[in-house]
Write a protein that holds these residues in place. Structure first.
Motif, PDB file in Angstrom:
ATOM      1  N   HIS A  71      16.572 -56.393  -1.614  1.00 34.88           N
ATOM      2  CA  HIS A  71      16.530 -55.297  -2.588  1.00 34.88           C
ATOM      3  C   HIS A  71      17.895 -54.625  -2.696  1.00 34.88           C
ATOM      4  O   HIS A  71      18.392 -54.367  -3.804  1.00 34.88           O
ATOM      5  N   ALA A  72      18.518 -54.353  -1.554  1.00 41.58           N
ATOM      6  CA  ALA A  72      19.848 -53.735  -1.552  1.00 41.58           C
ATOM      7  C   ALA A  72      20.880 -54.658  -2.201  1.00 41.58           C
ATOM      8  O   ALA A  72      21.754 -54.204  -2.954  1.00 41.58           O
ATOM      9  N   TRP A  73      20.796 -55.953  -1.908  1.00 38.36           N
ATOM     10  CA  TRP A  73      21.704 -56.936  -2.474  1.00 38.36           C
ATOM     11  C   TRP A  73      21.562 -57.007  -3.993  1.00 38.36           C
ATOM     12  O   TRP A  73      22.544 -57.042  -4.739  1.00 38.36           O
ATOM     13  N   MET A  74      20.322 -57.017  -4.479  1.00 37.89           N
ATOM     14  CA  MET A  74      20.069 -57.064  -5.919  1.00 37.89           C
ATOM     15  C   MET A  74      20.631 -55.831  -6.623  1.00 37.89           C
ATOM     16  O   MET A  74      21.317 -55.940  -7.653  1.00 37.89           O
ATOM     17  N   LEU A  75      20.368 -54.649  -6.064  1.00 39.64           N
ATOM     18  CA  LEU A  75      20.874 -53.415  -6.660  1.00 39.64           C
ATOM     19  C   LEU A  75      22.397 -53.378  -6.663  1.00 39.64           C
ATOM     20  O   LEU A  75      23.015 -52.920  -7.624  1.00 39.64           O
ATOM     21  N   PHE A  76      23.002 -53.863  -5.583  1.00 37.40           N
ATOM     22  CA  PHE A  76      24.463 -53.885  -5.494  1.00 37.40           C
ATOM     23  C   PHE A  76      25.057 -54.790  -6.572  1.00 37.40           C
ATOM     24  O   PHE A  76      26.014 -54.417  -7.250  1.00 37.40           O
ATOM     25  N   PRO A  96      23.601 -49.479  -6.752  1.00 36.46           N
ATOM     26  CA  PRO A  96      23.317 -49.333  -5.317  1.00 36.46           C
ATOM     27  C   PRO A  96      22.700 -47.991  -4.939  1.00 36.46           C
ATOM     28  O   PRO A  96      21.951 -47.906  -3.955  1.00 36.46           O
ATOM     29  N   LEU A  97      22.990 -46.936  -5.700  1.00 34.63           N
ATOM     30  CA  LEU A  97      22.461 -45.618  -5.338  1.00 34.63           C
ATOM     31  C   LEU A  97      20.943 -45.542  -5.476  1.00 34.63           C
ATOM     32  O   LEU A  97      20.319 -44.642  -4.911  1.00 34.63           O
ATOM     33  N   GLU A  98      20.350 -46.476  -6.210  1.00 33.07           N
ATOM     34  CA  GLU A  98      18.896 -46.479  -6.320  1.00 33.07           C
ATOM     35  C   GLU A  98      18.231 -46.806  -4.988  1.00 33.07           C
ATOM     36  O   GLU A  98      17.028 -46.599  -4.825  1.00 33.07           O
ATOM     37  N   LEU A  99      19.023 -47.319  -4.059  1.00 35.10           N
ATOM     38  CA  LEU A  99      18.486 -47.600  -2.726  1.00 35.10           C
ATOM     39  C   LEU A  99      18.055 -46.312  -2.029  1.00 35.10           C
ATOM     40  O   LEU A  99      17.186 -46.334  -1.167  1.00 35.10           O
ATOM     41  N   VAL A 100      18.653 -45.195  -2.400  1.00 36.02           N
ATOM     42  CA  VAL A 100      18.344 -43.917  -1.748  1.00 36.02           C
ATOM     43  C   VAL A 100      17.682 -42.947  -2.715  1.00 36.02           C
ATOM     44  O   VAL A 100      17.603 -41.762  -2.440  1.00 36.02           O
ATOM     45  N   HIS A 109      27.736 -50.631   1.155  1.00 34.48           N
ATOM     46  CA  HIS A 109      28.684 -51.744   1.036  1.00 34.48           C
ATOM     47  C   HIS A 109      28.957 -52.359   2.408  1.00 34.48           C
ATOM     48  O   HIS A 109      28.907 -53.592   2.575  1.00 34.48           O
ATOM     49  N   VAL A 110      29.223 -51.517   3.398  1.00 35.32           N
ATOM     50  CA  VAL A 110      29.485 -52.006   4.753  1.00 35.32           C
ATOM     51  C   VAL A 110      28.237 -52.689   5.326  1.00 35.32           C
ATOM     52  O   VAL A 110      28.330 -53.730   5.973  1.00 35.32           O
ATOM     53  N   GLY A 111      27.071 -52.108   5.078  1.00 32.31           N
ATOM     54  CA  GLY A 111      25.837 -52.722   5.552  1.00 32.31           C
ATOM     55  C   GLY A 111      25.655 -54.126   5.014  1.00 32.31           C
ATOM     56  O   GLY A 111      25.277 -55.045   5.745  1.00 32.31           O
ATOM     57  N   LEU A 112      25.964 -54.329   3.726  1.00 25.53           N
ATOM     58  CA  LEU A 112      25.831 -55.654   3.114  1.00 25.53           C
ATOM     59  C   LEU A 112      26.883 -56.624   3.647  1.00 25.53           C
ATOM     60  O   LEU A 112      26.622 -57.828   3.758  1.00 25.53           O
ATOM     61  N   LEU A 113      28.065 -56.125   3.976  1.00 24.67           N
ATOM     62  CA  LEU A 113      29.066 -56.988   4.601  1.00 24.67           C
ATOM     63  C   LEU A 113      28.592 -57.467   5.971  1.00 24.67           C
ATOM     64  O   LEU A 113      28.873 -58.594   6.384  1.00 24.67           O
ATOM     65  N   CYS A 114      27.861 -56.629   6.669  1.00 27.55           N
ATOM     66  CA  CYS A 114      27.397 -56.971   8.018  1.00 27.55           C
ATOM     67  C   CYS A 114      26.257 -57.982   8.003  1.00 27.55           C
ATOM     68  O   CYS A 114      26.076 -58.716   8.985  1.00 27.55           O
TER      69      CYS A 114
END
Length: 306
Positions: A205-210, A215-219, A237-242
């Motif tokens: 979900h986070a990847w799709m929104l990004f 991405p702000l729709e995640l929160v 962004h950092v979370g998705l890199l990890c």
């Protein structure tokens, strides 16, 4: 855990190394927990009850699934942290620095292997402490990865190479940290996340929104005040890199700490690992069937969820 041993295991030898931990006798523990009274009990962990005690006993407020513990509250079914963004950001940074100590600054290089929300403790000032080293492994100075025939961890947090092939490294903890970041930002758990418009888990979900520039729709459900929006975006962004699928693409934890602490331009994340529930289901099935074999010929016999 009163005392413990963390063993270094590699496929080349059976050398074992002990990490000395503080020892407390039963009288000291009874005194610190008011004789293990129910008023000091915070909940149940994988190895038994969890109690509140002074910080010198390495015990703090435990992030549990209970409704509330000493002012620390979770939402009903999603276990969302009802904390303002500065506190959440402090927790993210604190976990990153704790992981940096384990990976780089401690006497032994330690891989936690079970980093998740329920293994993060908070003190009275909401400073996080990494806990539960029951699955941890220590590495020698020149070791960077190892493998195991028995994968033990928690669904939703373990990295693809560990779940599928029994390979674990410092980057395995980085993957788990990335999941934690996305969970803290969104207030949802990765495992069991559901959305009416798709079948992706929280990572997906986070990847799709990004990718869609949203991405702000995640929160959106918890909301963030305008002054903190740049920190939120950077954390996502950092979370998705990890959580990138390939280990070589993930940053090491020292780089993560730097990225969270500055405003330099970040690289674009690549496809994450395990971004659907089906990914994890297939991984657990293949491990139970001892398939596929790992790169060095060792197969996975079991995947334990905790």
């Amino acid at each position: 855990m009163l005392t413990g041993k963390m063993q270094r295991r590699s496929n080349n030898n059976d050398m074992k190394e002990e990490l000395e931990l503080p020892f407390f006798n039963m009288d000291e523990l009874a005194s610190a927990t008011n004789n293990f009274s129910d008023s000091n009990k915070l909940g149940e962990g994988g190895f038994g009850p969890v109690y509140k005690a002074p910080m010198e006993f390495c015990v703090a407020y435990h992030l549990s699934t209970d409704k509330s513990h000493n002012g620390l509250t979770w939402a009903d079914e999603t276990h969302s942290l009802l904390l303002d963004w500065p506190k959440r950001y402090n927790i993210i940074n604190g976990i990153a620095r704790g992981l940096l100590y384990l990976h780089q600054d401690s006497r032994l290089r330690i891989i936690h292997r079970d980093l998740k929300t329920s293994n993060i403790l908070l003190d009275d000032e909401m400073n996080p402490k990494i806990s539960d080293f029951g699955l941890a492994r220590s590495f020698g100075e020149n070791e960077t990865e190892a493998n195991t025939n028995k994968v033990a961890g928690t669904y939703g947090y373990i990295s693809p190479e560990y779940a599928n092939y029994g390979l674990y490294s410092l980057k395995s903890d980085v993957f788990s940290f990335g999941v934690l970041v996305l969970e803290i930002v969104s207030g949802y758990r990765n495992r069991g996340f559901s959305h009416p418009d798709h079948h992706l888990n929280l990572i997906g979900h986070a990847w799709m929104l990004f990718k869609q520039g949203r991405p702000l729709e995640l929160v959106a459900r918890s909301g963030v005040e305008t002054p903190y929006l740049s920190e939120v975006l950077r954390s996502i962004h950092v979370g998705l890199l990890c959580v990138q699928e390939n280990t070589e693409d993930r940053p090491n934890i020292s780089h993560v700490v730097l990225m969270l602490g500055n405003e330099d331009e970040l690289p674009q994340p690549k496809q994450p690992g395990f971004f659907t529930e089906r990914d994890l289901d297939e991984a657990s099935y293949s491990t139970s069937q001892n398939k596929p074999p790992s790169a060095n010929g060792c197969s996975i016999s079991m995947l334990e969820a905790r």
